[in-house]
Design a protein around this motif. Structure first.
Motif, PDB file in Angstrom:
ATOM      1  N   THR A  60       0.822  -1.205   0.000  1.00 29.90           N
ATOM      2  CA  THR A  60       0.000   0.000   0.000  1.00 29.90           C
ATOM      3  C   THR A  60       0.855   1.253   0.000  1.00 29.90           C
ATOM      4  O   THR A  60       1.962   1.274   0.530  1.00 29.90           O
ATOM      5  CB  THR A  60      -0.947   0.032   1.219  1.00 29.90           C
ATOM      6  OG1 THR A  60      -0.172   0.019   2.416  1.00 29.90           O
ATOM      7  CG2 THR A  60      -1.913  -1.139   1.203  1.00 29.90           C
ATOM      8  N   TYR A  61       0.298   2.293  -0.608  1.00 29.77           N
ATOM      9  CA  TYR A  61       0.895   3.623  -0.613  1.00 29.77           C
ATOM     10  C   TYR A  61      -0.158   4.574  -0.055  1.00 29.77           C
ATOM     11  O   TYR A  61      -1.208   4.769  -0.673  1.00 29.77           O
ATOM     12  CB  TYR A  61       1.281   4.049  -2.037  1.00 29.77           C
ATOM     13  CG  TYR A  61       2.203   3.077  -2.727  1.00 29.77           C
ATOM     14  CD1 TYR A  61       3.580   3.111  -2.509  1.00 29.77           C
ATOM     15  CD2 TYR A  61       1.694   2.114  -3.602  1.00 29.77           C
ATOM     16  CE1 TYR A  61       4.432   2.211  -3.151  1.00 29.77           C
ATOM     17  CE2 TYR A  61       2.541   1.222  -4.254  1.00 29.77           C
ATOM     18  CZ  TYR A  61       3.907   1.274  -4.009  1.00 29.77           C
ATOM     19  OH  TYR A  61       4.731   0.383  -4.646  1.00 29.77           O
ATOM     20  N   ASP A  62       0.100   5.121   1.097  1.00 32.68           N
ATOM     21  CA  ASP A  62      -0.827   6.064   1.716  1.00 32.68           C
ATOM     22  C   ASP A  62      -0.545   7.461   1.172  1.00 32.68           C
ATOM     23  O   ASP A  62       0.552   8.006   1.366  1.00 32.68           O
ATOM     24  CB  ASP A  62      -0.681   6.038   3.234  1.00 32.68           C
ATOM     25  CG  ASP A  62      -1.228   4.758   3.846  1.00 32.68           C
ATOM     26  OD1 ASP A  62      -2.105   4.122   3.219  1.00 32.68           O
ATOM     27  OD2 ASP A  62      -0.798   4.394   4.944  1.00 32.68           O
ATOM     28  N   ILE A  63      -1.533   8.016   0.462  1.00 29.58           N
ATOM     29  CA  ILE A  63      -1.378   9.312  -0.192  1.00 29.58           C
ATOM     30  C   ILE A  63      -2.652  10.133  -0.015  1.00 29.58           C
ATOM     31  O   ILE A  63      -3.677   9.615   0.448  1.00 29.58           O
ATOM     32  CB  ILE A  63      -1.042   9.146  -1.695  1.00 29.58           C
ATOM     33  CG1 ILE A  63      -2.122   8.352  -2.423  1.00 29.58           C
ATOM     34  CG2 ILE A  63       0.317   8.477  -1.875  1.00 29.58           C
ATOM     35  CD1 ILE A  63      -1.900   8.203  -3.934  1.00 29.58           C
ATOM     36  N   SER A  64      -2.609  11.382  -0.401  1.00 29.41           N
ATOM     37  CA  SER A  64      -3.772  12.255  -0.301  1.00 29.41           C
ATOM     38  C   SER A  64      -4.799  11.905  -1.380  1.00 29.41           C
ATOM     39  O   SER A  64      -4.481  11.231  -2.361  1.00 29.41           O
ATOM     40  CB  SER A  64      -3.345  13.716  -0.461  1.00 29.41           C
ATOM     41  OG  SER A  64      -2.938  13.956  -1.804  1.00 29.41           O
ATOM     42  N   ASP A  65      -6.013  12.429  -1.200  1.00 30.40           N
ATOM     43  CA  ASP A  65      -7.053  12.213  -2.211  1.00 30.40           C
ATOM     44  C   ASP A  65      -6.642  12.791  -3.568  1.00 30.40           C
ATOM     45  O   ASP A  65      -6.880  12.180  -4.606  1.00 30.40           O
ATOM     46  CB  ASP A  65      -8.382  12.840  -1.766  1.00 30.40           C
ATOM     47  CG  ASP A  65      -9.134  11.955  -0.782  1.00 30.40           C
ATOM     48  OD1 ASP A  65      -8.993  10.721  -0.849  1.00 30.40           O
ATOM     49  OD2 ASP A  65      -9.870  12.514   0.066  1.00 30.40           O
ATOM     50  N   ALA A  66      -6.023  13.971  -3.561  1.00 30.84           N
ATOM     51  CA  ALA A  66      -5.598  14.603  -4.820  1.00 30.84           C
ATOM     52  C   ALA A  66      -4.527  13.753  -5.507  1.00 30.84           C
ATOM     53  O   ALA A  66      -4.576  13.547  -6.726  1.00 30.84           O
ATOM     54  CB  ALA A  66      -5.084  16.014  -4.547  1.00 30.84           C
ATOM     55  N   ALA A  67      -3.577  13.253  -4.738  1.00 29.56           N
ATOM     56  CA  ALA A  67      -2.522  12.407  -5.314  1.00 29.56           C
ATOM     57  C   ALA A  67      -3.100  11.096  -5.822  1.00 29.56           C
ATOM     58  O   ALA A  67      -2.652  10.560  -6.842  1.00 29.56           O
ATOM     59  CB  ALA A  67      -1.434  12.152  -4.277  1.00 29.56           C
ATOM     60  N   LYS A  68      -4.114  10.592  -5.126  1.00 26.39           N
ATOM     61  CA  LYS A  68      -4.763   9.343  -5.545  1.00 26.39           C
ATOM     62  C   LYS A  68      -5.474   9.542  -6.888  1.00 26.39           C
ATOM     63  O   LYS A  68      -5.377   8.698  -7.783  1.00 26.39           O
ATOM     64  CB  LYS A  68      -5.741   8.892  -4.461  1.00 26.39           C
ATOM     65  CG  LYS A  68      -6.309   7.533  -4.649  1.00 26.39           C
ATOM     66  CD  LYS A  68      -7.143   7.112  -3.459  1.00 26.39           C
ATOM     67  CE  LYS A  68      -8.068   8.216  -3.058  1.00 26.39           C
ATOM     68  NZ  LYS A  68      -9.116   7.885  -2.149  1.00 26.39           N
ATOM     69  N   ALA A  69      -6.171  10.660  -7.048  1.00 26.50           N
ATOM     70  CA  ALA A  69      -6.849  10.967  -8.311  1.00 26.50           C
ATOM     71  C   ALA A  69      -5.822  11.123  -9.437  1.00 26.50           C
ATOM     72  O   ALA A  69      -6.051  10.662 -10.563  1.00 26.50           O
ATOM     73  CB  ALA A  69      -7.697  12.218  -8.172  1.00 26.50           C
ATOM     74  N   ALA A  70      -4.703  11.746  -9.124  1.00 28.14           N
ATOM     75  CA  ALA A  70      -3.643  11.903 -10.123  1.00 28.14           C
ATOM     76  C   ALA A  70      -3.065  10.546 -10.515  1.00 28.14           C
ATOM     77  O   ALA A  70      -2.779  10.303 -11.701  1.00 28.14           O
ATOM     78  CB  ALA A  70      -2.548  12.821  -9.586  1.00 28.14           C
ATOM     79  N   GLN A  71      -2.898   9.646  -9.551  1.00 31.78           N
ATOM     80  CA  GLN A  71      -2.384   8.305  -9.832  1.00 31.78           C
ATOM     81  C   GLN A  71      -3.353   7.544 -10.734  1.00 31.78           C
ATOM     82  O   GLN A  71      -2.944   6.879 -11.676  1.00 31.78           O
ATOM     83  CB  GLN A  71      -2.147   7.537  -8.531  1.00 31.78           C
ATOM     84  CG  GLN A  71      -1.635   6.118  -8.716  1.00 31.78           C
ATOM     85  CD  GLN A  71      -0.255   6.069  -9.328  1.00 31.78           C
ATOM     86  OE1 GLN A  71       0.557   6.967  -9.141  1.00 31.78           O
ATOM     87  NE2 GLN A  71       0.037   5.021 -10.069  1.00 31.78           N
ATOM     88  N   ARG A  72      -4.640   7.660 -10.445  1.00 32.81           N
ATOM     89  CA  ARG A  72      -5.667   7.006 -11.261  1.00 32.81           C
ATOM     90  C   ARG A  72      -5.556   7.478 -12.710  1.00 32.81           C
ATOM     91  O   ARG A  72      -5.542   6.675 -13.633  1.00 32.81           O
ATOM     92  CB  ARG A  72      -7.055   7.318 -10.697  1.00 32.81           C
ATOM     93  CG  ARG A  72      -8.192   6.695 -11.467  1.00 32.81           C
ATOM     94  CD  ARG A  72      -9.572   7.133 -10.990  1.00 32.81           C
ATOM     95  NE  ARG A  72      -9.718   7.072  -9.560  1.00 32.81           N
ATOM     96  CZ  ARG A  72     -10.136   8.103  -8.799  1.00 32.81           C
ATOM     97  NH1 ARG A  72     -10.449   9.256  -9.347  1.00 32.81           N
ATOM     98  NH2 ARG A  72     -10.257   7.966  -7.498  1.00 32.81           N
ATOM     99  N   ARG A  73      -5.461   8.800 -12.895  1.00 33.07           N
ATOM    100  CA  ARG A  73      -5.353   9.352 -14.247  1.00 33.07           C
ATOM    101  C   ARG A  73      -4.050   8.928 -14.923  1.00 33.07           C
ATOM    102  O   ARG A  73      -4.037   8.637 -16.111  1.00 33.07           O
ATOM    103  CB  ARG A  73      -5.458  10.878 -14.199  1.00 33.07           C
ATOM    104  CG  ARG A  73      -6.896  11.334 -14.055  1.00 33.07           C
ATOM    105  CD  ARG A  73      -7.020  12.845 -14.164  1.00 33.07           C
ATOM    106  NE  ARG A  73      -7.887  13.278 -13.085  1.00 33.07           N
ATOM    107  CZ  ARG A  73      -7.498  13.901 -11.977  1.00 33.07           C
ATOM    108  NH1 ARG A  73      -6.249  14.236 -11.794  1.00 33.07           N
ATOM    109  NH2 ARG A  73      -8.361  14.214 -11.052  1.00 33.07           N
ATOM    110  N   GLN A  74      -2.961   8.886 -14.163  1.00 31.30           N
ATOM    111  CA  GLN A  74      -1.673   8.467 -14.715  1.00 31.30           C
ATOM    112  C   GLN A  74      -1.744   7.027 -15.228  1.00 31.30           C
ATOM    113  O   GLN A  74      -1.110   6.677 -16.219  1.00 31.30           O
ATOM    114  CB  GLN A  74      -0.577   8.594 -13.663  1.00 31.30           C
ATOM    115  CG  GLN A  74       0.798   8.233 -14.172  1.00 31.30           C
ATOM    116  CD  GLN A  74       1.877   8.397 -13.105  1.00 31.30           C
ATOM    117  OE1 GLN A  74       1.701   9.081 -12.119  1.00 31.30           O
ATOM    118  NE2 GLN A  74       2.992   7.751 -13.324  1.00 31.30           N
ATOM    119  N   LEU A  75      -2.522   6.205 -14.558  1.00 32.85           N
ATOM    120  CA  LEU A  75      -2.688   4.815 -14.987  1.00 32.85           C
ATOM    121  C   LEU A  75      -3.675   4.680 -16.147  1.00 32.85           C
ATOM    122  O   LEU A  75      -3.887   3.584 -16.661  1.00 32.85           O
ATOM    123  CB  LEU A  75      -3.132   3.947 -13.806  1.00 32.85           C
ATOM    124  CG  LEU A  75      -2.090   3.773 -12.702  1.00 32.85           C
ATOM    125  CD1 LEU A  75      -2.694   3.082 -11.487  1.00 32.85           C
ATOM    126  CD2 LEU A  75      -0.880   3.004 -13.218  1.00 32.85           C
TER     127      LEU A  75
END
Length: 157
Positions: A60-75
């Motif tokens: 797991t990688y614990d990150i902020s909601d904004a970083a999580k949304a960015a990760q989703r888009r990056q994928l």
């Protein structure tokens, strides 16, 4: 002398081949699921537990909601498929409370797709099925998401 060395080498290779064979069970590894989530999300923690108890290794990688949304888009996953956590397993994106059973099926069938998503947080899905929900189960679909952004129902629950 050379014959003995050759025989020992052959025996060693055969032994190594046996130890490395899928039949031996010694090299069977759990598929790695990488999960991006916020540190305080209880349902994400419960989904991770669900995956681990169903034979997956989870990082797991614990990150902020904004970083999580960015990760989703990056994928490559559109926001319309969003949920509370994003994961990656063997090149496939997983979004939300996807049951381990469907992840196993995905890895077995290997469709040409981006991955699987359970948008929102449906009650009764893995991680959203704890005692607080008193056994309630809402119907939901596991979506097979294509690289172009389209989707179809992979499995209904």
């Amino acid at each position: 002398m050379q014959r003995r060395t050759l025989l020992h080498a052959a025996a060693a290779l055969l032994g190594t081949a046996f130890l490395a064979s899928p039949l031996s069970g010694l090299t069977q590894t759990k598929p790695l699921v990488e999960v991006w989530k916020t540190p305080t999300c209880g349902c994400c923690h419960d989904w991770v537990t669900h995956m681990e108890s169903n034979g997956f290794q989870v990082k797991t990688y614990d990150i902020s909601d904004a970083a999580k949304a960015a990760q989703r888009r990056q994928l490559g996953l559109a926001d319309k498929f969003g949920s509370c956590h994003t994961a990656l397993v063997d090149g496939y994106v997983l979004e939300g409370h996807v049951p381990a059973r469907e992840v196993r099926r995905l890895l077995k069938e290997r469709p040409k797709a981006l991955g699987l998503a359970v948008p929102g947080m449906p009650i009764g899905s893995p991680g959203m099925d704890g005692p607080a929900y008193a056994g309630r189960k809402d119907p939901y679909g596991v979506l097979l998401v294509q690289r172009g952004g389209g989707s179809s129902v992979y499995q209904s629950y």
